[in-house]
Structures are given as C-alpha cells and as structure tokens.
Write a protein that holds these residues in place. Structure first.
Motif, PDB file in Angstrom:
ATOM      1  N   ALA A  89       2.060  -1.123  -4.513  1.00 32.42           N
ATOM      2  CA  ALA A  89       3.441  -0.714  -4.233  1.00 32.42           C
ATOM      3  C   ALA A  89       3.470   0.704  -3.675  1.00 32.42           C
ATOM      4  O   ALA A  89       4.161   0.989  -2.693  1.00 32.42           O
ATOM      5  N   ALA A  90       2.687   1.588  -4.282  1.00 35.85           N
ATOM      6  CA  ALA A  90       2.639   2.978  -3.811  1.00 35.85           C
ATOM      7  C   ALA A  90       2.063   3.064  -2.405  1.00 35.85           C
ATOM      8  O   ALA A  90       2.530   3.863  -1.590  1.00 35.85           O
ATOM      9  N   ASP A  91       1.072   2.228  -2.103  1.00 35.92           N
ATOM     10  CA  ASP A  91       0.485   2.229  -0.765  1.00 35.92           C
ATOM     11  C   ASP A  91       1.497   1.771   0.278  1.00 35.92           C
ATOM     12  O   ASP A  91       1.600   2.361   1.357  1.00 35.92           O
ATOM     13  N   VAL A  92       2.258   0.737  -0.048  1.00 28.33           N
ATOM     14  CA  VAL A  92       3.295   0.246   0.872  1.00 28.33           C
ATOM     15  C   VAL A  92       4.342   1.340   1.093  1.00 28.33           C
ATOM     16  O   VAL A  92       4.737   1.626   2.226  1.00 28.33           O
ATOM     17  N   ILE A  93       4.770   1.954  -0.002  1.00 27.89           N
ATOM     18  CA  ILE A  93       5.772   3.010   0.089  1.00 27.89           C
ATOM     19  C   ILE A  93       5.239   4.189   0.899  1.00 27.89           C
ATOM     20  O   ILE A  93       5.931   4.728   1.767  1.00 27.89           O
ATOM     21  N   SER A  94       4.007   4.547   0.644  1.00 28.46           N
ATOM     22  CA  SER A  94       3.378   5.633   1.392  1.00 28.46           C
ATOM     23  C   SER A  94       3.341   5.316   2.882  1.00 28.46           C
ATOM     24  O   SER A  94       3.614   6.181   3.719  1.00 28.46           O
ATOM     25  N   SER A  95       3.021   4.085   3.211  1.00 26.44           N
ATOM     26  CA  SER A  95       2.985   3.679   4.627  1.00 26.44           C
ATOM     27  C   SER A  95       4.344   3.869   5.286  1.00 26.44           C
ATOM     28  O   SER A  95       4.425   4.362   6.416  1.00 26.44           O
ATOM     29  N   VAL A  96       5.392   3.487   4.582  1.00 26.75           N
ATOM     30  CA  VAL A  96       6.738   3.658   5.134  1.00 26.75           C
ATOM     31  C   VAL A  96       7.065   5.148   5.267  1.00 26.75           C
ATOM     32  O   VAL A  96       7.612   5.587   6.285  1.00 26.75           O
ATOM     33  N   MET A  97       6.707   5.926   4.256  1.00 22.63           N
ATOM     34  CA  MET A  97       6.989   7.359   4.305  1.00 22.63           C
ATOM     35  C   MET A  97       6.253   8.034   5.465  1.00 22.63           C
ATOM     36  O   MET A  97       6.819   8.885   6.150  1.00 22.63           O
ATOM     37  N   VAL A  98       5.025   7.631   5.695  1.00 20.78           N
ATOM     38  CA  VAL A  98       4.262   8.179   6.828  1.00 20.78           C
ATOM     39  C   VAL A  98       4.913   7.754   8.143  1.00 20.78           C
ATOM     40  O   VAL A  98       5.042   8.562   9.069  1.00 20.78           O
ATOM     41  N   ARG A  99       5.365   6.508   8.218  1.00 19.17           N
ATOM     42  CA  ARG A  99       6.042   6.051   9.441  1.00 19.17           C
ATOM     43  C   ARG A  99       7.334   6.828   9.668  1.00 19.17           C
ATOM     44  O   ARG A  99       7.687   7.132  10.815  1.00 19.17           O
ATOM     45  N   ILE A 100       8.042   7.162   8.574  1.00 18.89           N
ATOM     46  CA  ILE A 100       9.244   7.996   8.711  1.00 18.89           C
ATOM     47  C   ILE A 100       8.832   9.362   9.250  1.00 18.89           C
ATOM     48  O   ILE A 100       9.420   9.863  10.216  1.00 18.89           O
ATOM     49  N   GLN A 101       7.807   9.951   8.642  1.00 22.66           N
ATOM     50  CA  GLN A 101       7.344  11.290   9.026  1.00 22.66           C
ATOM     51  C   GLN A 101       6.909  11.340  10.484  1.00 22.66           C
ATOM     52  O   GLN A 101       7.155  12.316  11.187  1.00 22.66           O
ATOM     53  N   ARG A 102       6.284  10.278  10.949  1.00 24.92           N
ATOM     54  CA  ARG A 102       5.789  10.243  12.334  1.00 24.92           C
ATOM     55  C   ARG A 102       6.852   9.819  13.336  1.00 24.92           C
ATOM     56  O   ARG A 102       6.556   9.627  14.507  1.00 24.92           O
TER      57      ARG A 102
END
Length: 131
Positions: A89-102
C-alpha cells in the motif's frame, strides 16, 4: 528550500493534533494538500525544471510517503484499518506521490497538486477503513 521545511513543520503540527488513526491519515494528506494549494502551477514547473529544487521536492515526497506508511501501520495495528499489505500500500501511495511531484498527475488528469493529494486522501480512506 524554505518552502518545504516550513510546510513540513505545519503538516506535522496538524498531524500531532489528531488522535484517531483514520483521522491522522486524513489530516496528514489534507494538510499536505492545504500547503500545496496556494502554490501556482508555474512554481511546480520551475521546481521540476531546476535539478536542485527537484531533488528537494523528491526527498520531501519520499519522506511523506514514509510517513503515510507509518500512519497506515498505526491504523492497521489499532484495528481502524482493515488488514492490508502495508508495504505494498505504501509503495502504491509513494508511486502516486512521486507522479504528483513530477507533474505527471497534473498532465494526465488536469488536477493541481493540492487537488491530487485531496483525491488521494479520499481514495485511501475509502479503501482502508473497515466496512
């Protein structure tokens, strides 16, 4: 960057005021959203285009993803959230957060970063809470 340091302090202050694990996760993500809301898309484009600033934003995003993982673990332990594979779950969330950041989420959806965090909060809370 001073922006991220001040924003982190304010987000953590909001988090400290919440006690229920679901409330803490929602408060955290909504506080991130509130910190990003007044910032213009041009600011984020400029941050993304300037390598040192992009690295600071990325480092803050990784730290925020780690904090979200801690909050999910807290909620699972307390029985407020259903049993999930927390690391996944944290990995999925992190992926979304990185996509937001980028700026990838903004490009794909038209959502501002703050709006994307608000949507992420709603999605997470709906998926994690016990029925």
């Amino acid at each position: 960057m001073h922006f991220f340091r001040r924003a982190t302090a304010r987000v953590e202050a909001v988090l400290a005021a919440a006690t229920d694990p679901a409330e803490r996760l929602a408060a955290y993500l909504r506080a991130v959203s509130a910190e990003l809301a007044p910032v213009s898309p041009q600011f984020f484009d400029d941050v993304a285009a300037f390598e040192p600033a992009a690295e600071v934003y990325e480092r803050n995003t990784r730290a925020a993803a780690g904090r979200v993982q801690q909050l999910i673990e807290e909620g699972v332990r307390a029985g407020v959230f259903r049993e999930v594979h927390v690391t996944f779950a944290a990995d999925v969330i992190s992926s979304v957060m990185v996509r937001i950041q980028r700026r990838q989420v903004a490009a794909a959806t038209g959502l501002a970063d703050a709006e994307a965090y608000e949507q992420l909060a709603e999605l997470l809370l709906s998926g994690l809470r016990r029925a």
